[in-house]
Design an enzyme around this catalytic site. Structure first.
Site, PDB file in Angstrom:
ATOM      1  N   GLY A  72      -3.834  -1.138  -3.240  1.00 43.78           N
ATOM      2  CA  GLY A  72      -4.606  -1.935  -3.912  1.00 43.78           C
ATOM      3  C   GLY A  72      -5.494  -2.816  -3.342  1.00 43.78           C
ATOM      4  O   GLY A  72      -6.769  -3.317  -3.701  1.00 43.78           O
ATOM      5  N   ASN A 152       0.424 -10.924 -10.948  1.00 44.04           N
ATOM      6  CA  ASN A 152       1.598 -10.577 -10.211  1.00 44.04           C
ATOM      7  C   ASN A 152       2.569 -11.522  -9.918  1.00 44.04           C
ATOM      8  O   ASN A 152       3.891 -11.228  -9.783  1.00 44.04           O
ATOM      9  CB  ASN A 152       1.215 -10.235  -8.745  1.00 44.04           C
ATOM     10  CG  ASN A 152       0.123 -11.223  -8.078  1.00 44.04           C
ATOM     11  OD1 ASN A 152      -0.754 -11.879  -8.607  1.00 44.04           O
ATOM     12  ND2 ASN A 152       0.569 -11.832  -6.878  1.00 44.04           N
ATOM     13  N   GLN A 180      -0.361  -4.392 -10.876  1.00 44.71           N
ATOM     14  CA  GLN A 180       1.097  -4.660 -11.540  1.00 44.71           C
ATOM     15  C   GLN A 180       1.261  -4.057 -12.909  1.00 44.71           C
ATOM     16  O   GLN A 180       2.190  -4.042 -13.348  1.00 44.71           O
ATOM     17  CB  GLN A 180       1.308  -6.126 -11.488  1.00 44.71           C
ATOM     18  CG  GLN A 180       1.219  -6.923 -10.560  1.00 44.71           C
ATOM     19  CD  GLN A 180       2.369  -6.663  -9.498  1.00 44.71           C
ATOM     20  OE1 GLN A 180       3.680  -6.404 -10.214  1.00 44.71           O
ATOM     21  NE2 GLN A 180       2.434  -6.714  -8.184  1.00 44.71           N
ATOM     22  N   SER A 200      -1.873   0.726  -7.150  1.00 48.67           N
ATOM     23  CA  SER A 200      -1.195   0.766  -5.876  1.00 48.67           C
ATOM     24  C   SER A 200      -0.103   1.376  -5.974  1.00 48.67           C
ATOM     25  O   SER A 200       0.787   1.410  -7.081  1.00 48.67           O
ATOM     26  CB  SER A 200      -1.012  -0.608  -5.414  1.00 48.67           C
ATOM     27  OG  SER A 200      -0.225  -0.577  -4.159  1.00 48.67           O
ATOM     28  N   HIS A 202       2.895   2.049  -4.219  1.00 50.57           N
ATOM     29  CA  HIS A 202       4.143   1.117  -4.167  1.00 50.57           C
ATOM     30  C   HIS A 202       4.797   0.371  -5.122  1.00 50.57           C
ATOM     31  O   HIS A 202       5.749  -0.038  -4.825  1.00 50.57           O
ATOM     32  CB  HIS A 202       4.082   0.589  -2.501  1.00 50.57           C
ATOM     33  CG  HIS A 202       3.736  -0.546  -2.507  1.00 50.57           C
ATOM     34  ND1 HIS A 202       4.231  -1.888  -2.367  1.00 50.57           N
ATOM     35  CD2 HIS A 202       2.230  -1.189  -2.415  1.00 50.57           C
ATOM     36  CE1 HIS A 202       3.556  -2.733  -2.024  1.00 50.57           C
ATOM     37  NE2 HIS A 202       2.450  -2.346  -2.340  1.00 50.57           N
ATOM     38  N   THR A 238      -9.149  10.952   6.812  1.00 46.46           N
ATOM     39  CA  THR A 238      -8.254  12.158   6.399  1.00 46.46           C
ATOM     40  C   THR A 238      -7.262  11.742   5.084  1.00 46.46           C
ATOM     41  O   THR A 238      -6.616  10.645   5.184  1.00 46.46           O
ATOM     42  CB  THR A 238      -7.442  12.649   7.572  1.00 46.46           C
ATOM     43  OG1 THR A 238      -8.534  12.926   8.566  1.00 46.46           O
ATOM     44  CG2 THR A 238      -6.507  13.889   7.169  1.00 46.46           C
ATOM     45  N   CYS A 326       2.464 -11.390  -0.788  1.00 47.52           N
ATOM     46  CA  CYS A 326       1.309 -11.723   0.463  1.00 47.52           C
ATOM     47  C   CYS A 326       1.176 -13.175   1.057  1.00 47.52           C
ATOM     48  O   CYS A 326       0.410 -13.120   1.864  1.00 47.52           O
ATOM     49  CB  CYS A 326       0.008 -11.109  -0.180  1.00 47.52           C
ATOM     50  SG  CYS A 326       0.229  -9.316  -0.837  1.00 47.52           S
TER      51      CYS A 326
END
Length: 395
Positions: A72, A152, A180, A200, A202, A238, A326
């Site tokens: 994200g 969030n 979220q 995102s 995860h 990659t 974060c």
């Protein structure tokens, strides 16, 4: 304590068994580089494209509008910096909100250092952006509006469809950080007039290190990363095949089970909220009660510190947070809680519990049992609480 009661799903989720089963071979057997021309590598490329379609279908997009990222934060940076670079000749004004994730706020601050002007919209006491404030902030040189889909920390879901309509009517590009929200609430990028959207993996039971940016067809955007020709020349590096395949499976699973899972999580959420507000005095729910993510609980407790609550919960095997993961190392109060009007002392006493797919009613009961005595214990040691009792004749 052997058992872990994990209530921090807004910070990260565990990889689901279904996702893990689907991606495991791509670490050790089908580990090829999708850019290579031999057959096994081309099969990996096909898997990437299958995942692209899964993500696109989940949000009502065309697969050619989905670009995979590392998460994200990268998607937010790319959307905002890329649009600023591409459209800066048309205008240098950006609108966002005061409660965005730091991936958006710090990116906007960076652009301010480069000569852009940014308006940070206030929010109401529930954390909602007011459309009248947005309308008043729009200028002839506004090139981008970036408002998160759902917060969030406090779980408030913003009026995205209304904001998108305003942006489209005035010819302004609209980006939303849906980290979220994706996989947790219905999203249709066309109905909502979203031009760019960050996702995102995860946060919805895919591995860490993978995400996506939706970019509406026809939008010019400068590359954030330069190098090879991956992602149709827009994002060099990659491809993370296991992560990408995992994101595709995870978001497909989330959307297909959204209705029943949303109802289940909301039931657990409301049970925790109602029980805590009833059993603990001097506390308040942060965020909208109705326009709220199904798995979000955020409560502020007066006279105690959030960090102390977390430490005692941890001693009882409960994983929670006091806000964004974060900023967990910061001693400053949450910018989100300050923005909705909480004074510093109340903002410092916040607790976020976020419910996920693997949480149960029994686990919620355990939290409900353990939390009130923890708050009471901390208040017994609090000079602020003692002063309050004396001033109010309760001691």
């Amino acid at each position: 304590m052997d058992k872990v009661y994990y209530f921090d799903n807004a910070a990260t989720t565990r990889v689901s068994p279904e996702v893990m089963e689907e991606i495991s071979d791509y670490f050790t057997k089908s580990y090829y580089n999708p850019s290579s021309i031999y057959t096994p590598a081309q099969k990996c490329k096909e898997l990437v494209e299958k995942a692209r379609k899964r993500v696109a279908d989940a949000v009502g997009a065309d697969p050619k509008e989905i670009y995979f990222t590392s998460g994200g934060t990268e998607a937010d940076n790319w959307a905002i910096k890329g649009i600023a670079d591409a459209y800066g000749h048309k205008g240098r004004h950006i609108i966002t909100s005061s409660i965005e994730h730091h991936a958006v706020l710090h990116t906007c601050e960076y652009l301010e250092s480069k000569g852009f002007e940014v308006t940070y919209l206030p929010v109401d006491e529930d954390g909602l952006v007011r459309t009248e404030d947005l309308l008043a902030a729009i200028r002839p040189d506004t090139i981008l509006i970036s408002i998160m889909f759902a917060n969030n920390e406090i779980g408030t879901i913003e009026p995205i469809e209304e904001i998108g309509a305003i942006a489209k009517e005035r010819g302004i590009l609209f980006h939303t950080d849906a980290v979220q929200a994706a996989g947790h609430v219905p999203i249709d990028v066309n109905k909502m007039n979203i031009d760019l959207m960050s996702i995102s993996g995860h946060k919805l039971y895919a591995p860490k290190g993978v995400g996506a940016l939706y970019i509406r067809k026809g939008i010019k955007i400068k590359n954030l990363l330069h190098g090879g020709q991956q992602e149709r020349g827009r994002r060099a590096t990659t491809e993370n095949v296991p992560g990408i395949v995992g994101l595709g499976r995870a978001i497909e699973d989330a959307v297909s089970h959204m209705e029943e899972e949303t109802a289940r999580q909301a039931r657990i959420r409301d049970k925790i909220i109602d029980s805590v507000l009833k059993s603990v005095s001097h506390c308040r729910l942060n965020g909208s009660r109705t326009k709220r993510l199904p798995g979000n609980v955020n409560i502020s407790f007066e006279f105690v510190e959030g960090e102390s609550i977390l430490l005692l919960l941890d001693m009882n095997g409960i994983c929670a947070s006091s806000g964004s993961a974060c900023t967990s190392g910061s001693l400053d109060p949450s910018h989100v809680l300050l923005a909705i009007g909480l004074p510093h002392e109340k903002a410092h006493g916040s607790l976020r519990l976020t419910i996920g797919r693997f949480n149960t009613e029994e686990e919620a009961d355990y939290v409900i049992e353990k939390l009130p005595p923890i708050i009471d214990r901390l208040r017994q040691m609090s000079p602020l609480y003692e002063q309050y009792l004396k001033e109010n004749g309760e001691k």
